[in-house]
Design an enzyme around this catalytic site. Structure first.
Site, PDB file in Angstrom:
ATOM      1  N   GLU A 167       0.837  -1.384  -0.236  1.00  6.75           N
ATOM      2  CA  GLU A 167      -0.044   0.104   0.060  1.00  6.75           C
ATOM      3  C   GLU A 167       0.863   1.444   0.011  1.00  6.75           C
ATOM      4  O   GLU A 167       0.626   2.027   0.987  1.00  6.75           O
ATOM      5  CB  GLU A 167      -0.954  -0.082   1.314  1.00  6.75           C
ATOM      6  CG  GLU A 167      -1.719  -1.073   1.208  1.00  6.75           C
ATOM      7  CD  GLU A 167      -2.979  -0.982   2.154  1.00  6.75           C
ATOM      8  OE1 GLU A 167      -3.051  -0.256   3.104  1.00  6.75           O
ATOM      9  OE2 GLU A 167      -3.796  -1.961   2.245  1.00  6.75           O
ATOM     10  N   GLU A 353      -4.910  -8.657   0.821  1.00  5.54           N
ATOM     11  CA  GLU A 353      -5.665  -8.186   2.012  1.00  5.54           C
ATOM     12  C   GLU A 353      -7.086  -7.974   1.879  1.00  5.54           C
ATOM     13  O   GLU A 353      -7.460  -7.408   0.974  1.00  5.54           O
ATOM     14  CB  GLU A 353      -5.083  -6.969   2.809  1.00  5.54           C
ATOM     15  CG  GLU A 353      -3.844  -7.259   3.375  1.00  5.54           C
ATOM     16  CD  GLU A 353      -3.117  -5.833   4.137  1.00  5.54           C
ATOM     17  OE1 GLU A 353      -4.123  -5.149   4.517  1.00  5.54           O
ATOM     18  OE2 GLU A 353      -2.238  -5.642   4.069  1.00  5.54           O
TER      19      GLU A 353
HETATM   20  C1  FCB Z   1      -4.468  -2.106   5.576  1.00 12.08           C
HETATM   21  C2  FCB Z   1      -2.714  -2.577   6.277  1.00 12.08           C
HETATM   22  C3  FCB Z   1      -2.667  -3.356   7.137  1.00 12.08           C
HETATM   23  C4  FCB Z   1      -3.753  -3.555   8.043  1.00 12.08           C
HETATM   24  C5  FCB Z   1      -5.294  -3.184   7.457  1.00 12.08           C
HETATM   25  C6  FCB Z   1      -6.328  -3.333   8.324  1.00 12.08           C
HETATM   26  O1  FCB Z   1      -4.460  -0.968   5.288  1.00 12.08           O
HETATM   27  O2  FCB Z   1      -1.929  -2.804   5.165  1.00 12.08           O
HETATM   28  O3  FCB Z   1      -1.550  -3.438   7.860  1.00 12.08           O
HETATM   29  O4  FCB Z   1      -3.686  -2.461   8.995  1.00 12.08           O
HETATM   30  O5  FCB Z   1      -5.249  -2.047   6.547  1.00 12.08           O
END
Ligand code: FCB
Length: 444
Positions: A167, A353
Site C-alpha cells: 500500500e 488483504e
Molecule cells: C491495511 C494495512 C494492514 C492493516 C489493514 C487493516 O491498510 O495494509 O496493515 O492495518 O489495513
C-alpha cells in the site's frame, strides 16, 4: 459456495505484517523503526499503544504457524522488518541475527506446508533513514535495493513470492500528508515525492529479486478503491475522476507503463514530484502479479476550497459498516477487479488483504461469536468466486489477518484477526470466523 468451486491451485492464505505482530523490538540487533518513534510520540497512537510487545510473534511464531496450519491455509503472507536486517547506525552490512530470524521463520512456514509470501516493506522504515529524509530522499531508494539484495540472497532459495511494497498510497499520504501514520508529516509535496521514490524502489528492486530468486513471482500490493460520484453532476464526476487519479491511477498507471496520470500532474502543478530520466521505465519493470488489498468503496463529491484536489469523500447514511466505520461492499470488489483487468490487464491478481474489525466479545467459555466477521468473509469470498467465474485472473485470497494485532494509529483497539489475542496473557483463541474459514477450507 465451497472450496471446490474455486480452481485447484487457488492460493488460500492469511496476512500479517512485522511491526503489527512481532514485538521483540530490542532483540536480535533490531534497530529503531519509524513506527517505534511515532508510537512513542504522545498523541500519535490511541491509548499510547506501541508495537513493543504486539503479539510477541518474535517468540511465539511456532504457535502462530500451528494455528495457520490448523486453519488449512496453503499460503502465508508476512513482512520483513527492515530494521532487523540493517542497523545503519552501527554498520552498512546486514545484521546476521536478523537474517537468521527470518531464515527460521521461513523454514517454520515450509515445515507446516505454508507457502511463504514475503512483503519487503510494510511501513517499518529504519528511523536512521528517516533522520536523513526518509522516502523523500532518493538515497532511500538505493538503500531499499540493497536491503532487497541482502534478504533475497538469504531467502531467495525458499521464498518464491515477493511483494515489494504494501500500500504505497498509505505510506506516502497517511504518513507524509495526513500525518496520522509514521513518520507523521503533513506536507503534500513531500508525500508526492515519497510516492515516486516508493514506486521507483519497487521497479529497481525487481531485477535484484529475480537475480537472487530465479523462480520468484514478484508484484506490489496496492490499496485500491472502487469509486462513485455523489451525484450525476459534471462537477462530482470530475471530482471522482480526480480522486481516482490519486488513489488508484497514481500507482497503477506508472506500474503498467503509462507514467503518471497527466490530468493529476496538471492539478498538482508544482507539487508534482521530481522524476528523473529513466525513472518511469524503471517503475514499469514487468511484474508477475498485482496484489490488491480491498477494504471499502468511496463516494466522491466536488468540494471547492477543499485543498488542491477540491473534493471530499461523502459518507452515505444507512449503509452497513464495520467497526472502523468502513462500508461493507463485497460487490465493490467485483467492480474494482473488473475495472483493473479492463484497464491494466495484470497477468494474475491476488487479493493480498481483505478483512474487517468488530468489537469482539469473549464469552465465559472462551468462545468468540463474531458472526459479522464471518458474514463479511463469506460475502467477500462469494464476490471473489464471481470474478473467478467471469474469468478474471484472480488466483488467491489472503484474509487480513491471522491474528488480532497492532492496528497502527488505532493501537490494539481495532481487532481484525481470525484469531483473538488477549494482549495481557498472549493467549490465542480461534474466533468463530476462523472456525468457519477452517471448515470451508477443509470442505466441510
Ligand atoms: C491495511 C494495512 C494492514 C492493516 C489493514 C487493516 O491498510 O495494509 O496493515 O492495518 O489495513
Amino acid at each position: 459456495m465451497q472450496r471446490s468451486d474455486f480452481p485447484k491451485d487457488f492460493r488460500w492464505g492469511c496476512s500479517t505484517s512485522s511491526y503489527q505482530i512481532e514485538g521483540g523490538i530490542h532483540e536480535g540487533g533490531r534497530s529503531e523503526s519509524i513506527w517505534d518513534r511515532f508510537a512513542n510520540t504522545p498523541g500519535c497512537v490511541k491509548e499510547g499503544h506501541t508495537g513493543e510487545v504486539a503479539c510477541d510473534h518474535y517468540h511465539r511464531w511456532p504457535e502462530d504457524f500451528d494455528i495457520a496450519k490448523q486453519l488449512g491455509v496453503n499460503a502465508y503472507r508476512f513482512s520483513i522488518a527492515w530494521p532487523r536486517i540493517f542497523d545503519y547506525s552501527k554498520s552498512s552490512s546486514p545484521n546476521v541475527a536478523g537474517l537468521d530470524f527470518y531464515d527460521r521463520l521461513v523454514d517454520g512456514m515450509l515445515a507446516r506446508g505454508l507457502e511463504p509470501w514475503a512483503t519487503l516493506y510494510h511501513w517499518d522504515l529504519p528511523q536512521h533513514l528517516q533522520d536523513q529524509g526518509g522516502w523523500a530522499n532518493r538515497t532511500t531508494v538505493e538503500a531499499f535495493v540493497n536491503y532487497t539484495d541482502a534478504i533475497t540472497r538469504r531467502l531467495g532459495d525458499r521464498i518464491q513470492h515477493w511483494i515489494t511494497h504494501n500500500e504505497p498510497w498509505c505510506t506516502a499520504f497517511l504518513g507524509n500528508k495526513e500525518g496520522c501514520h509514521a513518520p507523521g508529516l503533513k506536507d503534500f509535496k513531500v508525500a508526492l515525492q515519497v510516492s515516486h521514490h516508493l514506486l521507483l524502489s519497487h521497479g529497481l528492486a525487481i531485477p535484484v529479486i529475480r537475480q537472487n530468486s530465479p523462480n520468484a513471482k514478484v508484484g506490489a500490493a496496492l490499496s485500491l478503491h472502487p469509486l462513485s460520484p455523489a451525484s450525476a453532476s459534471a462537477e462530482d464526476l470530475a471530482a471522482t475522476l480526480r480522486h481516482d487519479g490519486l488513489r488508484n491511477r497514481w500507482f497503477l498507471d506508472p506500474l503498467y507503463g503509462r507514467g503518471y496520470p497527466q490530468d493529476i500532474v496538471k492539478v498538482l502543478g508544482n507539487l508534482a514530484p521530481t522524476v528523473l530520466e529513466g525513472d518511469l521505465k524503471a517503475i514499469a519493470e514487468p511484474t508477475d502479479f498485482l496484489g490488491v488489498n480491498y477494504y471499502f468503496p468511496e463516494i466522491v463529491a466536488h468540494a471547492p476550497g477543499q485543498g488542491v484536489m477540491q473534493l471530499t469523500v461523502v459518507e452515505p447514511e444507512h449503509v452497513e459498516r464495520t467497526g472502523f466505520n468502513w462500508q461493507v461492499a463485497p460487490d465493490g470488489l467485483v467492480r474494482l477487479l473488473s475495472r483493473v483487468v479492463k484497464d491494466y490487464a495484470p497477468a494474475h491478481i491476488f487479493i493480498t488483504e481483505n478483512g474487517s474489525t468488530y468489537d469482539d466479545v469473549v464469552l465465559a467459555d472462551g468462545s468468540i461469536h463474531d458472526s459479522q466477521r464471518t458474514s463479511f468473509l463469506q460475502r467477500h469470498l462469494a464476490a471473489v468466486l464471481e470474478t473467478v467465474k467471469s474469468d478474471l485472473p484472480v488466483r488467491g485470497y489472503f484474509a487480513w489477518s491471522l491474528l488480532d494485532n497492532f492496528e497502527w494509529a488505532e493501537g490494539y483497539l481495532k481487532r481484525f484477526g481470525l484469531t483473538h489475542v488477549d494482549f495481557q496473557t498472549q493467549k490465542r483463541r480461534l474466533k468463530a470466523s476462523g472456525e468457519w474459514y477452517r471448515d470451508f477450507l477443509q470442505g466441510k
